[in-house]
Design a protein around this motif. Structure first.
Motif, mmCIF file in Angstrom:
data_model
loop_
_atom_site.group_PDB
_atom_site.id
_atom_site.type_symbol
_atom_site.label_atom_id
_atom_site.label_comp_id
_atom_site.label_asym_id
_atom_site.label_seq_id
_atom_site.Cartn_x
_atom_site.Cartn_y
_atom_site.Cartn_z
ATOM 1 N N UNK A 114 0.783 -1.231 0.000
ATOM 2 C CA UNK A 114 0.000 0.000 0.000
ATOM 3 C C UNK A 114 0.812 1.275 0.000
ATOM 4 N N UNK A 115 2.135 1.136 0.044
ATOM 5 C CA UNK A 115 2.973 2.335 0.024
ATOM 6 C C UNK A 115 2.810 3.062 -1.316
ATOM 7 N N UNK A 116 2.752 4.385 -1.275
ATOM 8 C CA UNK A 116 2.529 5.209 -2.476
ATOM 9 C C UNK A 116 3.797 5.982 -2.822
ATOM 10 N N UNK A 117 3.992 6.189 -4.144
ATOM 11 C CA UNK A 117 5.156 6.934 -4.588
ATOM 12 C C UNK A 117 4.874 7.534 -5.969
ATOM 13 N N UNK A 118 5.674 8.530 -6.323
ATOM 14 C CA UNK A 118 5.650 9.133 -7.672
ATOM 15 C C UNK A 118 4.266 9.719 -8.021
ATOM 16 N N UNK A 119 3.727 10.522 -7.116
ATOM 17 C CA UNK A 119 2.417 11.173 -7.364
ATOM 18 C C UNK A 119 2.595 12.278 -8.413
ATOM 19 N N UNK A 120 1.792 12.224 -9.458
ATOM 20 C CA UNK A 120 1.857 13.212 -10.532
ATOM 21 C C UNK A 120 0.427 13.642 -10.922
ATOM 22 N N UNK A 121 0.295 14.933 -11.193
ATOM 23 C CA UNK A 121 -0.977 15.455 -11.740
ATOM 24 C C UNK A 121 -0.794 15.652 -13.240
ATOM 25 N N UNK A 122 -1.598 14.959 -13.999
ATOM 26 C CA UNK A 122 -1.445 14.928 -15.456
ATOM 27 C C UNK A 122 -2.731 15.411 -16.140
ATOM 28 N N UNK A 123 -2.579 15.909 -17.365
ATOM 29 C CA UNK A 123 -3.729 16.344 -18.177
ATOM 30 C C UNK A 123 -3.631 15.671 -19.538
ATOM 31 N N UNK A 124 -4.773 15.155 -20.010
ATOM 32 C CA UNK A 124 -4.761 14.394 -21.263
ATOM 33 C C UNK A 124 -4.488 15.286 -22.461
ATOM 34 N N UNK A 125 -3.946 14.658 -23.509
ATOM 35 C CA UNK A 125 -3.697 15.328 -24.779
ATOM 36 C C UNK A 125 -4.386 14.542 -25.890
ATOM 37 N N UNK A 126 -4.731 15.273 -26.953
ATOM 38 C CA UNK A 126 -5.410 14.641 -28.075
ATOM 39 C C UNK A 126 -4.453 13.720 -28.810
ATOM 40 N N UNK A 127 -4.932 12.499 -29.091
ATOM 41 C CA UNK A 127 -4.138 11.533 -29.858
ATOM 42 C C UNK A 127 -5.083 10.862 -30.854
ATOM 43 N N UNK A 128 -5.214 11.472 -32.035
ATOM 44 C CA UNK A 128 -6.197 10.982 -33.001
ATOM 45 C C UNK A 128 -7.597 11.296 -32.509
ATOM 46 N N UNK A 129 -8.415 10.259 -32.343
ATOM 47 C CA UNK A 129 -9.776 10.446 -31.829
ATOM 48 C C UNK A 129 -9.851 10.188 -30.334
ATOM 49 N N UNK A 130 -8.705 9.922 -29.697
ATOM 50 C CA UNK A 130 -8.693 9.579 -28.282
ATOM 51 C C UNK A 130 -7.918 10.618 -27.478
ATOM 52 N N UNK A 131 -8.129 10.592 -26.143
ATOM 53 C CA UNK A 131 -7.354 11.403 -25.216
ATOM 54 C C UNK A 131 -6.353 10.480 -24.511
ATOM 55 N N UNK A 132 -5.115 10.999 -24.307
ATOM 56 C CA UNK A 132 -4.055 10.131 -23.778
ATOM 57 C C UNK A 132 -3.216 10.864 -22.731
ATOM 58 N N UNK A 133 -2.772 10.091 -21.706
ATOM 59 C CA UNK A 133 -1.747 10.575 -20.783
ATOM 60 C C UNK A 133 -0.603 9.558 -20.770
ATOM 61 N N UNK A 134 0.591 10.047 -20.486
ATOM 62 C CA UNK A 134 1.731 9.141 -20.291
ATOM 63 C C UNK A 134 2.341 9.449 -18.920
ATOM 64 N N UNK A 135 2.678 8.358 -18.231
ATOM 65 C CA UNK A 135 3.112 8.463 -16.836
ATOM 66 C C UNK A 135 4.428 7.704 -16.686
ATOM 67 N N UNK A 136 5.450 8.422 -16.246
ATOM 68 C CA UNK A 136 6.797 7.841 -16.183
ATOM 69 C C UNK A 136 6.915 6.827 -15.034
#
Length: 314
Positions: free
Chosen positions: A277-299
């Protein structure tokens, strides 16, 4: 009446009266009077009478002529008066006829004016009637449109209520653990007394049905080596691992979300979760347009066993 001198009978008294006083005088004073003298004497006595009578007759004739002329003049005057009266009567008749014609003409003009006014009124009434018909038709169309809109709104409202009811039921059924709303609690695995493990195909479909019902907030939990592409109720979710051994690029996790309307823009709070249950690498992300879909990438930074996304649709 004869034109010659009238025959005269002389009596003794006439002769005595016309005889000179010394006619029967004594012989020494009397002379014998010839017949010619007597005739001359008679002529001298008679001519003035004849002259006076002729003059009187002439004057009488002239007087009669004047009387005749006066009578003629009077008759002519009477005729003129009668002609004047006749002409006056004819003039009166003509005046009355003209007045009658004028009255008839005025009546005709009045009738024409009234007829014109009636026609104008009829035309105005026709125009007003057409305008009223147009307004009535427009009002009926508006009422029909309002009724259609009202029915549509009612249908939409009913559908919204139904969707809301379904959404509430699905939220209640799924809960935060099933993906409804956000979840920031201890997310350790079940073997370590946690409340859940990673989501699989059937779990993701339930979340997609929740999105189709109108949900705006969800949470997703993936195992780091899984790859998923699930479609349900017009929505699609695809997750791709960062692990090179399982098709990843060795650096980023990818998450695609789309719907049939193409309006699936979202933001996410991404975290890596350890088995305990330990948490790490918290990031706030916003989707970007990728064709007809919305996408996020998370390192991938920590290499923990789970990846969790708390998602809000915009």
């Amino acid at each position: 009446m004869s034109n010659g001198p009238p025959s005269t009978t002389y009596s003794e008294s006439n002769l005595t009266n016309t005889t000179p006083p010394d006619f029967n005088s004594p012989a020494d004073q009397t002379h014998e009077i010839s017949k010619a003298a007597i005739n001359e004497l008679i002529k001298n006595q008679v001519d003035p009478i004849w002259n006076a009578l002729g003059k009187a007759m002439k004057e009488r004739a002239e007087m009669q002529k004047k009387i005749d002329e006066l009578e003629t003049s009077e008759q002519e005057l009477k005729n003129q008066v009668e002609n004047f009266d006749l002409n006056n009567a004819q003039l009166v008749d003509r005046v009355e006829k003209v007045e009658t014609e004028n009255a008839e003409l005025k009546q005709m003009l009045n009738e024409m004016e009234i007829s014109g006014q009636i026609k104008r009124l009829e035309k105005q009434h026709d125009s007003e009637r057409e305008e009223w018909k147009s307004e009535k038709q427009e009002m009926e169309e508006k009422m029909e449109t309002l009724e259609l809109n009202l029915n549509l709104e009612l249908k939409n409202e009913i559908k919204k209520r139904q969707d809301l009811g379904e959404l509430i039921m699905m939220r209640t059924e799924l809960g935060e653990i099933g993906g409804a709303g956000h979840f920031f609690g201890n997310d350790k695995e079940i073997d370590k007394d946690g409340v859940r493990d990673e989501m699989r195909d059937k779990d993701l479909k339930k979340v997609l049905r929740l999105l189709a019902a109108g949900e705006k907030k969800i949470n997703l939990k993936f195992y780091i080596r899984h790859n998923w592409e699930v479609a349900e109720a017009g929505w699609t979710i695809q997750f791709k691992t960062a692990d090179k051994d399982y098709g990843g690029d060795g650096k980023y996790f990818y998450l695609w979300i789309s719907n049939k309307e193409g309006g699936a823009k979202f933001k996410a709070i991404a975290q890596q979760i350890k088995w305990n249950g330990e948490e790490k690498n918290r990031r706030e992300l916003r989707s970007e347009k990728d064709g007809t879909r919305e996408r996020i990438k998370y390192e991938d930074v920590a290499g923990y066993v789970f990846v969790r996304f708390n998602i809000t649709f915009l």
